[in-house]
Write a protein that holds these residues in place. Structure first.
Motif, short mmCIF file in Angstrom:
data_model
loop_
_atom_site.label_atom_id
_atom_site.label_comp_id
_atom_site.label_asym_id
_atom_site.label_seq_id
_atom_site.Cartn_x
_atom_site.Cartn_y
_atom_site.Cartn_z
N ALA A 301 10.15 3.68 -9.08
CA ALA A 301 9.02 3.55 -8.15
C ALA A 301 8.79 2.09 -7.78
O ALA A 301 8.89 1.20 -8.62
N ASN A 302 8.46 1.86 -6.49
CA ASN A 302 8.26 0.51 -6.00
C ASN A 302 6.83 0.22 -5.57
O ASN A 302 6.53 -0.90 -5.13
N SER A 303 5.95 1.21 -5.66
CA SER A 303 4.55 0.99 -5.29
C SER A 303 3.68 1.97 -6.06
O SER A 303 4.16 2.98 -6.59
N SER A 304 2.39 1.67 -6.11
CA SER A 304 1.46 2.57 -6.79
C SER A 304 1.33 3.89 -6.05
O SER A 304 1.07 4.92 -6.68
N VAL A 305 1.54 3.87 -4.73
CA VAL A 305 1.49 5.12 -3.96
C VAL A 305 2.63 6.04 -4.37
O VAL A 305 2.43 7.24 -4.61
N GLU A 306 3.84 5.48 -4.45
CA GLU A 306 4.99 6.28 -4.90
C GLU A 306 4.75 6.83 -6.30
O GLU A 306 5.01 8.01 -6.58
#
Length: 405
Positions: A301-306
């Motif tokens: 994962a590369n973001s908190s949304v992902e």
């Protein structure tokens, strides 16, 4: 209304309040320990971890004993014991004056455990067989809901009315649970095991048509709790690593932490019904494999949304796995030992609550946050392969009369 449905509604609230009681201390435990005189940062962390974990350690030890007693004395008595005992001990926690007193009361709280496994065993015996998966799923949703709401309620109440008042309010909820259990639950037709007919631990497994499968299901319960707990110690730090410039990091981390419970809450009843139709083992196998894929994806994962989206999807697997395990435990055990079996399973659940955070903390310290997700995926994969192999192997053997294939 049918008596088993009244029982289901009653134990639903009991499991909800029990989940609240177990988890409500999480947000403010270090603050409460600090109030009791522990101010050194390292000692504060040590005491907080010990005070929280000791409840689960003691519960893991005594759960089989309560399960055995439930088989002899009945489930309702155990529900009354657990709700009233926990209510009294949480009430006493509001008046402690030293950290040692709090530690002792948290250990005693572990001794009063057993509400949720006995609620499961009660509904397993009361609900019609064709609806047992759905009934157990509903009980699971109550526990999940309580665990989600507990930290939120504890944090809000601590700000509004003070730390000690949280214990008083939680104690009152458990007394309400005790009264609901006392006046509404009817234990109709539950078989009792006489003391002289009580089976030893080894004899319990000799009564089972598939003892190897039962042990594998216990291990699966441990792994389910382990994969939920392994990321708990590092989740906030991982979100901060993904979003270094975000201001409201605590709020975002809280959402990411809680979001699997929301999807589990929504999906558990539907997946329970589906398991009643197509087989709980199929639901369990699919959910385990789905979990492996999601944990692998989380490691990238590369973001908190992902991360939030992947954890939301993970909640659907969580909502399927626990009820499916409970349904299979019911299917392959007799009424004589159901309480013992559910007690053993609860012990493995508590052990998972202890082992998971320890594993996550250790791996993150050695290899970094992303390796925690990868290692969790590997553990779930190994368990999945082993469980599927044992299930298929046992299915090839001759089934004893009266057991399900």
């Amino acid at each position: 209304m049918e008596s088993w449905k009244v029982n289901l509604i009653s134990v639903w609230f009991g499991c909800l309040f029990t989940g609240l009681a177990i988890s409500q201390i999480i947000p403010f435990l270090p603050l409460y320990v600090e109030q009791l005189g522990v101010t050194d940062p390292s000692a504060l962390t040590l005491w907080s971890g010990l005070i929280f974990s000791i409840t689960f350690l003691v519960s893991a030890i005594v759960s089989p004993m309560w399960g055995s007693l439930a088989d002899r004395k009945g489930r309702k008595l155990m529900l009354l014991r657990a709700s009233l005992g926990m209510g009294i001990i949480i009430l006493l926690q509001a008046f402690v004056t030293s950290v040692w007193q709090l530690l002792a009361l948290r250990a005693l709280m572990g001794l009063t455990s057993g509400y949720i496994p006995n609620a499961m065993a009660l509904m397993a015996g009361q609900a019609p067989r064709e609806r047992s998966g759905w009934a157990l799923s509903m009980v699971t949703t109550a526990q999940i809901c309580g665990v989600i709401m507990g930290p939120l309620m504890g944090g809000l109440l601590a700000d509004w009315v003070g730390l000690r008042a949280v214990f008083l309010i939680t104690s009152a909820l458990l007394v309400v649970s005790f009264l609901i259990t006392l006046f509404l639950i009817k234990e109709n037709g539950q078989p009792r095991v006489k003391k002289e007919n009580k089976l030893s631990g080894s004899m319990v497994f000799h009564t089972l048509s598939r003892p190897g499968l039962m042990i594998s299901l216990f291990s699966t319960t441990l792994v389910i709790q382990l994969c939920n707990g392994s990321v708990s110690p590092i989740l906030t730090l991982f979100v901060r690593e993904l979003e270094p410039n975000m201001q409201n990091i605590a709020f975002i981390s809280g959402v990411v932490a809680a979001i699997p419970g929301i999807s589990a809450l929504l999906s558990a009843p539907t997946l329970g019904k589906l398991g009643d139709r197509i087989g709980a083992q199929r639901i369990l196998f699919a959910a385990l494999i789905f979990s492996v894929l999601l944990f692998v994806a989380m490691s990238w994962a590369n973001s908190s949304v992902e991360l939030g989206i992947l954890r939301f999807l993970l909640g659907f697997a969580d909502g399927a796995m626990v009820p499916a395990v409970q349904t299979l435990l019911l299917r392959y055990s007799s009424d004589q030992v159901t309480g013992r079996i559910f007690g053993y399973n609860q012990s493995f659940m508590y052990l998972g609550n202890v082992v998971g955070p320890l594993m996550g903390s250790g791996i993150s310290a050695i290899g970094g946050f992303r390796w925690v997700f990868a290692a969790t995926a590997l553990v779930v994969l190994i368990n999945s392969v082993q469980l599927i192999w044992v299930y298929r192997k046992s299915a090839l053997r001759k089934i004893t009369p009266g057991s399900s294939p």
